[in-house]
Design a protein around this motif. Structure first.
Motif, PDB file in Angstrom:
ATOM      1  N   LYS A  14       0.835  -1.206   0.000  1.00 41.87           N
ATOM      2  CA  LYS A  14       0.000   0.000   0.000  1.00 41.87           C
ATOM      3  C   LYS A  14       0.870   1.256   0.000  1.00 41.87           C
ATOM      4  CE  LYS A  14      -4.123   1.948   2.011  1.00 41.87           C
ATOM      5  NZ  LYS A  14      -5.165   1.807   3.006  1.00 41.87           N
ATOM      6  N   THR A  15       1.987   1.219   0.711  1.00 47.35           N
ATOM      7  CA  THR A  15       2.910   2.355   0.715  1.00 47.35           C
ATOM      8  C   THR A  15       3.461   2.602  -0.688  1.00 47.35           C
ATOM      9  OG1 THR A  15       3.519   2.010   3.020  1.00 47.35           O
ATOM     10  CG2 THR A  15       5.088   3.229   1.657  1.00 47.35           C
ATOM     11  N   ILE A  16       3.855   1.532  -1.374  1.00 40.41           N
ATOM     12  CA  ILE A  16       4.363   1.656  -2.739  1.00 40.41           C
ATOM     13  C   ILE A  16       3.277   2.201  -3.655  1.00 40.41           C
ATOM     14  CG2 ILE A  16       5.206   0.354  -4.748  1.00 40.41           C
ATOM     15  CD1 ILE A  16       6.558  -1.540  -2.657  1.00 40.41           C
ATOM     16  N   LEU A  17       2.068   1.703  -3.505  1.00 40.65           N
ATOM     17  CA  LEU A  17       0.947   2.161  -4.319  1.00 40.65           C
ATOM     18  C   LEU A  17       0.675   3.647  -4.077  1.00 40.65           C
ATOM     19  CD1 LEU A  17      -1.123   1.226  -6.374  1.00 40.65           C
ATOM     20  CD2 LEU A  17      -2.569   0.466  -4.488  1.00 40.65           C
ATOM     21  N   ASN A  18       0.737   4.086  -2.830  1.00 43.32           N
ATOM     22  CA  ASN A  18       0.553   5.514  -2.520  1.00 43.32           C
ATOM     23  C   ASN A  18       1.624   6.363  -3.193  1.00 43.32           C
ATOM     24  OD1 ASN A  18      -1.752   5.186  -0.946  1.00 43.32           O
ATOM     25  ND2 ASN A  18      -0.603   4.967   0.944  1.00 43.32           N
ATOM     26  N   LYS A  19       2.866   5.891  -3.194  1.00 41.22           N
ATOM     27  CA  LYS A  19       3.949   6.618  -3.858  1.00 41.22           C
ATOM     28  C   LYS A  19       3.704   6.694  -5.366  1.00 41.22           C
ATOM     29  CE  LYS A  19       7.507   5.826  -0.411  1.00 41.22           C
ATOM     30  NZ  LYS A  19       7.837   7.189  -0.050  1.00 41.22           N
ATOM     31  N   VAL A  24       1.738  10.032 -10.049  1.00 38.32           N
ATOM     32  CA  VAL A  24       0.716  10.360 -11.042  1.00 38.32           C
ATOM     33  C   VAL A  24       0.281  11.815 -10.850  1.00 38.32           C
ATOM     34  CG1 VAL A  24      -1.646   9.865 -11.809  1.00 38.32           C
ATOM     35  CG2 VAL A  24      -0.086   7.977 -11.311  1.00 38.32           C
ATOM     36  N   LYS A  25       0.063  12.227  -9.615  1.00 37.47           N
ATOM     37  CA  LYS A  25      -0.323  13.616  -9.321  1.00 37.47           C
ATOM     38  C   LYS A  25       0.771  14.591  -9.746  1.00 37.47           C
ATOM     39  CE  LYS A  25      -3.110  12.385  -5.309  1.00 37.47           C
ATOM     40  NZ  LYS A  25      -3.216  12.466  -3.849  1.00 37.47           N
ATOM     41  N   GLU A  26       2.019  14.281  -9.430  1.00 32.13           N
ATOM     42  CA  GLU A  26       3.140  15.147  -9.797  1.00 32.13           C
ATOM     43  C   GLU A  26       3.231  15.335 -11.308  1.00 32.13           C
ATOM     44  OE1 GLU A  26       6.699  13.479  -8.101  1.00 32.13           O
ATOM     45  OE2 GLU A  26       5.938  13.744  -6.056  1.00 32.13           O
ATOM     46  N   GLU A  27       2.878  14.291 -12.045  1.00 28.84           N
ATOM     47  CA  GLU A  27       2.895  14.339 -13.504  1.00 28.84           C
ATOM     48  C   GLU A  27       1.642  15.006 -14.073  1.00 28.84           C
ATOM     49  OE1 GLU A  27       5.455  13.337 -15.628  1.00 28.84           O
ATOM     50  OE2 GLU A  27       6.552  13.247 -13.737  1.00 28.84           O
ATOM     51  N   LYS A  28       0.767  15.464 -13.196  1.00 26.17           N
ATOM     52  CA  LYS A  28      -0.485  16.138 -13.582  1.00 26.17           C
ATOM     53  C   LYS A  28      -1.378  15.238 -14.427  1.00 26.17           C
ATOM     54  CE  LYS A  28       0.816  20.299 -12.021  1.00 26.17           C
ATOM     55  NZ  LYS A  28       1.538  20.056 -10.801  1.00 26.17           N
ATOM     56  N   ASP A  29      -1.328  13.955 -14.118  1.00 18.86           N
ATOM     57  CA  ASP A  29      -2.198  12.998 -14.793  1.00 18.86           C
ATOM     58  C   ASP A  29      -3.384  12.742 -13.880  1.00 18.86           C
ATOM     59  OD1 ASP A  29      -3.135  11.210 -16.690  1.00 18.86           O
ATOM     60  OD2 ASP A  29      -1.200  10.218 -16.921  1.00 18.86           O
ATOM     61  N   ILE A  74      -7.368   9.622 -10.249  1.00 24.14           N
ATOM     62  CA  ILE A  74      -6.571  10.255  -9.207  1.00 24.14           C
ATOM     63  C   ILE A  74      -7.018  11.709  -9.080  1.00 24.14           C
ATOM     64  CG2 ILE A  74      -4.243  10.843  -8.441  1.00 24.14           C
ATOM     65  CD1 ILE A  74      -4.787   7.802  -8.567  1.00 24.14           C
ATOM     66  N   ILE A  75      -7.376  12.087  -7.891  1.00 23.42           N
ATOM     67  CA  ILE A  75      -7.835  13.449  -7.640  1.00 23.42           C
ATOM     68  C   ILE A  75      -6.686  14.226  -7.012  1.00 23.42           C
ATOM     69  CG2 ILE A  75      -9.484  14.882  -6.376  1.00 23.42           C
ATOM     70  CD1 ILE A  75     -11.367  12.395  -6.456  1.00 23.42           C
ATOM     71  N   PHE A  76      -6.403  15.379  -7.597  1.00 24.73           N
ATOM     72  CA  PHE A  76      -5.346  16.224  -7.028  1.00 24.73           C
ATOM     73  C   PHE A  76      -5.768  17.652  -6.959  1.00 24.73           C
ATOM     74  CE2 PHE A  76      -4.471  15.496 -11.485  1.00 24.73           C
ATOM     75  CZ  PHE A  76      -4.115  16.726 -12.004  1.00 24.73           C
TER      76      PHE A  76
END
Length: 76
Positions: A14-19, A24-29, A74-76
């Motif tokens: 789950k930690t890896i999945l969160n990272k 994905v958020k950092e890439e604005k996807d 993914i919501i950012f």
């Protein structure tokens, strides 16, 4: 991703999945799409537990019978 059996149930996957989702958020996807094998029941359970849904196989996984693709908005 793969975790050794002795690490199962300790939150490492789950930690890896969160990272991954943060990346994905950092890439604005806005979508994370993962692929796993249909026999990977623990992985599928984890993905569904955190909001992923089975989707059509994409690109190189189209027509691969033992492959399952799973996605999450993914919501950012």
């Amino acid at each position: 991703m793969f975790t050794m059996p002795e690490y199962h149930g300790k939150g490492h996957a789950k930690t890896i999945l969160n990272k991954l989702e943060n990346w994905v958020k950092e890439e604005k996807d806005s979508v994370s799409i993962l692929e796993t094998g249909f026999m990977q029941k623990d992985a599928i359970h984890l993905y569904k537990k955190v909001g992923y849904e089975v989707t059509e196989n994409f690109e190189q996984y189209i027509g691969v019978e033992n492959s399952i693709c799973i996605k999450k908005r993914i919501i950012f």
